[in-house]
Design a protein around this motif. Structure first.
Motif, PDB file in Angstrom:
ATOM      1  N   ILE A  84       6.510 -13.805  10.748  1.00 25.38           N
ATOM      2  CA  ILE A  84       6.483 -13.129   9.449  1.00 25.38           C
ATOM      3  C   ILE A  84       5.631 -13.932   8.473  1.00 25.38           C
ATOM      4  O   ILE A  84       5.785 -15.136   8.338  1.00 25.38           O
ATOM      5  CB  ILE A  84       7.906 -12.910   8.916  1.00 25.38           C
ATOM      6  N   GLY A  85       4.696 -13.227   7.829  1.00 24.79           N
ATOM      7  CA  GLY A  85       3.779 -13.867   6.892  1.00 24.79           C
ATOM      8  C   GLY A  85       2.459 -14.276   7.533  1.00 24.79           C
ATOM      9  O   GLY A  85       1.515 -14.634   6.841  1.00 24.79           O
ATOM     10  N   ARG A  86       2.377 -14.222   8.842  1.00 27.92           N
ATOM     11  CA  ARG A  86       1.139 -14.584   9.532  1.00 27.92           C
ATOM     12  C   ARG A  86       0.258 -13.358   9.730  1.00 27.92           C
ATOM     13  O   ARG A  86       0.668 -12.230   9.494  1.00 27.92           O
ATOM     14  CB  ARG A  86       1.471 -15.243  10.866  1.00 27.92           C
ATOM     15  N   GLN A  87      -0.958 -13.602  10.173  1.00 31.95           N
ATOM     16  CA  GLN A  87      -1.915 -12.520  10.348  1.00 31.95           C
ATOM     17  C   GLN A  87      -2.095 -12.193  11.822  1.00 31.95           C
ATOM     18  O   GLN A  87      -2.019 -13.068  12.679  1.00 31.95           O
ATOM     19  CB  GLN A  87      -3.254 -12.896   9.721  1.00 31.95           C
ATOM     20  N   ALA A  88      -2.336 -10.915  12.093  1.00 33.02           N
ATOM     21  CA  ALA A  88      -2.563 -10.427  13.456  1.00 33.02           C
ATOM     22  C   ALA A  88      -3.809  -9.561  13.454  1.00 33.02           C
ATOM     23  O   ALA A  88      -4.236  -9.050  12.408  1.00 33.02           O
ATOM     24  CB  ALA A  88      -1.353  -9.623  13.934  1.00 33.02           C
ATOM     25  N   ARG A  89      -4.404  -9.372  14.637  1.00 35.15           N
ATOM     26  CA  ARG A  89      -5.589  -8.524  14.787  1.00 35.15           C
ATOM     27  C   ARG A  89      -5.182  -7.225  15.456  1.00 35.15           C
ATOM     28  O   ARG A  89      -4.495  -7.216  16.475  1.00 35.15           O
ATOM     29  CB  ARG A  89      -6.656  -9.238  15.627  1.00 35.15           C
ATOM     30  N   VAL A  90      -5.601  -6.113  14.879  1.00 37.32           N
ATOM     31  CA  VAL A  90      -5.257  -4.786  15.390  1.00 37.32           C
ATOM     32  C   VAL A  90      -6.062  -4.521  16.660  1.00 37.32           C
ATOM     33  O   VAL A  90      -7.285  -4.682  16.680  1.00 37.32           O
ATOM     34  CB  VAL A  90      -5.544  -3.697  14.333  1.00 37.32           C
ATOM     35  N   THR A  91      -5.387  -4.118  17.736  1.00 37.17           N
ATOM     36  CA  THR A  91      -6.061  -3.808  19.006  1.00 37.17           C
ATOM     37  C   THR A  91      -6.053  -2.314  19.316  1.00 37.17           C
ATOM     38  O   THR A  91      -6.808  -1.859  20.160  1.00 37.17           O
ATOM     39  CB  THR A  91      -5.403  -4.567  20.173  1.00 37.17           C
ATOM     40  N   GLU A  92      -5.172  -1.587  18.660  1.00 38.37           N
ATOM     41  CA  GLU A  92      -5.158  -0.123  18.755  1.00 38.37           C
ATOM     42  C   GLU A  92      -4.851   0.381  17.355  1.00 38.37           C
ATOM     43  O   GLU A  92      -3.977  -0.161  16.672  1.00 38.37           O
ATOM     44  CB  GLU A  92      -4.055   0.345  19.724  1.00 38.37           C
ATOM     45  N   GLU A  93      -5.579   1.387  16.914  1.00 40.41           N
ATOM     46  CA  GLU A  93      -5.416   1.887  15.547  1.00 40.41           C
ATOM     47  C   GLU A  93      -3.934   2.076  15.206  1.00 40.41           C
ATOM     48  O   GLU A  93      -3.189   2.704  15.945  1.00 40.41           O
ATOM     49  CB  GLU A  93      -6.152   3.217  15.363  1.00 40.41           C
ATOM     50  N   ILE A  94      -3.545   1.504  14.069  1.00 45.17           N
ATOM     51  CA  ILE A  94      -2.163   1.639  13.599  1.00 45.17           C
ATOM     52  C   ILE A  94      -2.095   2.852  12.689  1.00 45.17           C
ATOM     53  O   ILE A  94      -2.739   2.889  11.639  1.00 45.17           O
ATOM     54  CB  ILE A  94      -1.699   0.367  12.864  1.00 45.17           C
ATOM     55  N   ASN A  95      -1.331   3.854  13.140  1.00 46.46           N
ATOM     56  CA  ASN A  95      -1.194   5.103  12.398  1.00 46.46           C
ATOM     57  C   ASN A  95       0.236   5.593  12.609  1.00 46.46           C
ATOM     58  O   ASN A  95       0.574   6.088  13.684  1.00 46.46           O
ATOM     59  CB  ASN A  95      -2.224   6.128  12.891  1.00 46.46           C
ATOM     60  N   ASN A  96       1.060   5.445  11.597  1.00 48.14           N
ATOM     61  CA  ASN A  96       2.465   5.837  11.722  1.00 48.14           C
ATOM     62  C   ASN A  96       2.634   7.323  11.992  1.00 48.14           C
ATOM     63  O   ASN A  96       3.538   7.727  12.716  1.00 48.14           O
ATOM     64  CB  ASN A  96       3.241   5.462  10.463  1.00 48.14           C
ATOM     65  N   LEU A  97       1.785   8.148  11.392  1.00 46.86           N
ATOM     66  CA  LEU A  97       1.938   9.594  11.554  1.00 46.86           C
ATOM     67  C   LEU A  97       1.683  10.039  12.984  1.00 46.86           C
ATOM     68  O   LEU A  97       2.300  10.983  13.465  1.00 46.86           O
ATOM     69  CB  LEU A  97       1.014  10.323  10.580  1.00 46.86           C
ATOM     70  N   SER A  98       0.760   9.360  13.691  1.00 45.35           N
ATOM     71  CA  SER A  98       0.528   9.721  15.087  1.00 45.35           C
ATOM     72  C   SER A  98       1.319   8.829  16.049  1.00 45.35           C
ATOM     73  O   SER A  98       1.276   9.028  17.261  1.00 45.35           O
ATOM     74  CB  SER A  98      -0.965   9.655  15.413  1.00 45.35           C
ATOM     75  N   GLY A  99       2.020   7.839  15.515  1.00 44.05           N
ATOM     76  CA  GLY A  99       2.867   6.984  16.346  1.00 44.05           C
ATOM     77  C   GLY A  99       2.088   6.035  17.227  1.00 44.05           C
ATOM     78  O   GLY A  99       2.527   5.722  18.332  1.00 44.05           O
ATOM     79  N   GLY A 107      -1.876 -14.517  21.176  1.00 42.31           N
ATOM     80  CA  GLY A 107      -2.211 -14.076  22.519  1.00 42.31           C
ATOM     81  C   GLY A 107      -1.266 -13.040  23.094  1.00 42.31           C
ATOM     82  O   GLY A 107      -1.415 -12.634  24.237  1.00 42.31           O
ATOM     83  N   LEU A 108      -0.290 -12.586  22.311  1.00 41.99           N
ATOM     84  CA  LEU A 108       0.661 -11.576  22.779  1.00 41.99           C
ATOM     85  C   LEU A 108       0.436 -10.272  22.035  1.00 41.99           C
ATOM     86  O   LEU A 108       0.271 -10.262  20.812  1.00 41.99           O
ATOM     87  CB  LEU A 108       2.104 -12.049  22.550  1.00 41.99           C
ATOM     88  N   GLU A 109       0.449  -9.177  22.778  1.00 43.49           N
ATOM     89  CA  GLU A 109       0.252  -7.869  22.161  1.00 43.49           C
ATOM     90  C   GLU A 109       1.605  -7.255  21.819  1.00 43.49           C
ATOM     91  O   GLU A 109       2.530  -7.242  22.633  1.00 43.49           O
ATOM     92  CB  GLU A 109      -0.522  -6.942  23.096  1.00 43.49           C
ATOM     93  N   TRP A 110       1.704  -6.769  20.593  1.00 36.11           N
ATOM     94  CA  TRP A 110       2.927  -6.161  20.077  1.00 36.11           C
ATOM     95  C   TRP A 110       2.630  -4.725  19.667  1.00 36.11           C
ATOM     96  O   TRP A 110       1.537  -4.419  19.204  1.00 36.11           O
ATOM     97  CB  TRP A 110       3.386  -6.884  18.821  1.00 36.11           C
ATOM     98  N   THR A 111       3.625  -3.860  19.772  1.00 37.44           N
ATOM     99  CA  THR A 111       3.543  -2.559  19.136  1.00 37.44           C
ATOM    100  C   THR A 111       3.601  -2.814  17.638  1.00 37.44           C
ATOM    101  O   THR A 111       4.357  -3.664  17.178  1.00 37.44           O
ATOM    102  CB  THR A 111       4.723  -1.663  19.560  1.00 37.44           C
ATOM    103  N   ALA A 112       2.780  -2.086  16.885  1.00 40.09           N
ATOM    104  CA  ALA A 112       2.725  -2.331  15.442  1.00 40.09           C
ATOM    105  C   ALA A 112       2.784  -1.014  14.682  1.00 40.09           C
ATOM    106  O   ALA A 112       2.280   0.005  15.130  1.00 40.09           O
ATOM    107  CB  ALA A 112       1.450  -3.082  15.084  1.00 40.09           C
ATOM    108  N   ARG A 113       3.416  -1.063  13.528  1.00 40.90           N
ATOM    109  CA  ARG A 113       3.489   0.070  12.612  1.00 40.90           C
ATOM    110  C   ARG A 113       3.208  -0.436  11.219  1.00 40.90           C
ATOM    111  O   ARG A 113       3.510  -1.584  10.880  1.00 40.90           O
ATOM    112  CB  ARG A 113       4.876   0.735  12.649  1.00 40.90           C
ATOM    113  N   SER A 114       2.677   0.454  10.401  1.00 41.02           N
ATOM    114  CA  SER A 114       2.349   0.114   9.025  1.00 41.02           C
ATOM    115  C   SER A 114       3.604   0.129   8.166  1.00 41.02           C
ATOM    116  O   SER A 114       4.521   0.922   8.396  1.00 41.02           O
ATOM    117  CB  SER A 114       1.338   1.110   8.477  1.00 41.02           C
ATOM    118  N   GLU A 115       3.616  -0.733   7.160  1.00 44.92           N
ATOM    119  CA  GLU A 115       4.727  -0.757   6.211  1.00 44.92           C
ATOM    120  C   GLU A 115       4.790   0.559   5.437  1.00 44.92           C
ATOM    121  O   GLU A 115       5.867   1.060   5.129  1.00 44.92           O
ATOM    122  CB  GLU A 115       4.534  -1.939   5.260  1.00 44.92           C
ATOM    123  N   LYS A 116       3.625   1.124   5.145  1.00 48.59           N
ATOM    124  CA  LYS A 116       3.539   2.404   4.436  1.00 48.59           C
ATOM    125  C   LYS A 116       3.023   3.457   5.391  1.00 48.59           C
ATOM    126  O   LYS A 116       2.021   3.247   6.083  1.00 48.59           O
ATOM    127  CB  LYS A 116       2.601   2.284   3.232  1.00 48.59           C
TER     128      LYS A 116
END
Length: 145
Positions: A84-99, A107-116
């Motif tokens: 928390i508070g660190r920076q990550a690089r997006v590897t797949e477009e983050i779009n909450n509406l399309s999930g 070096g670890l890939e995480w599922t990510a969602r936008s705060e908004k």
């Protein structure tokens, strides 16, 4: 005789607190001591119970926030909390509406969602991790601080 009961309650509460170190019963131990002192002064049982409740909740309300800030303030964050508070690089477009969305950190890939929900982050964007819910990073734009 009620003095002995308050003293026993105090000892039990202190033992529980010493065993857990979770700041859960210390407030009530303070209330038990206040009621113990009142019983030594000859006050009635109702007064003792009232003082126990009032002192316990006053201690809880006024000193717990301070204690939580200062006790364990030097604890090192571990595992996911340290992200928390660190920076990550997006590897797949983050779009909450399309999930959709994923990001890489350490070096670890995480599922990510936008705060908004209306924020979309393209591939290779740099985002800040603001929370972790389950196995998903909740991110925001680095400039949204």
């Amino acid at each position: 005789m009620t003095s002995a009961y308050w003293l026993i309650a105090f000892v039990i509460l202190v033992v529980i607190e010493a065993a857990t170190l979770a700041l859960t019963t210390v407030w009530f131990a303070g209330g038990a001591i206040a009621a113990f002192l009142l019983s030594l002064a000859g006050a009635g049982t109702n007064a003792q119970l009232s003082v126990f409740a009032v002192v316990s909740f006053v201690l809880l309300f006024f000193t717990r926030p301070w204690a939580m800030r200062h006790v364990n303030s030097h604890a090192t964050k571990t595992n996911a909390d340290s992200l928390i508070g660190r920076q990550a690089r997006v590897t797949e477009e983050i779009n909450n509406l399309s999930g959709t969305g994923s990001a890489v950190i350490n070096g670890l890939e995480w599922t990510a969602r936008s705060e908004k929900d209306d924020s979309v982050y393209p591939v290779d964007a740099v985002v800040e991790i603001c929370a972790i819910r389950g196995v998903k990073l909740i991110v925001k734009n680095v400039q949204e601080v």
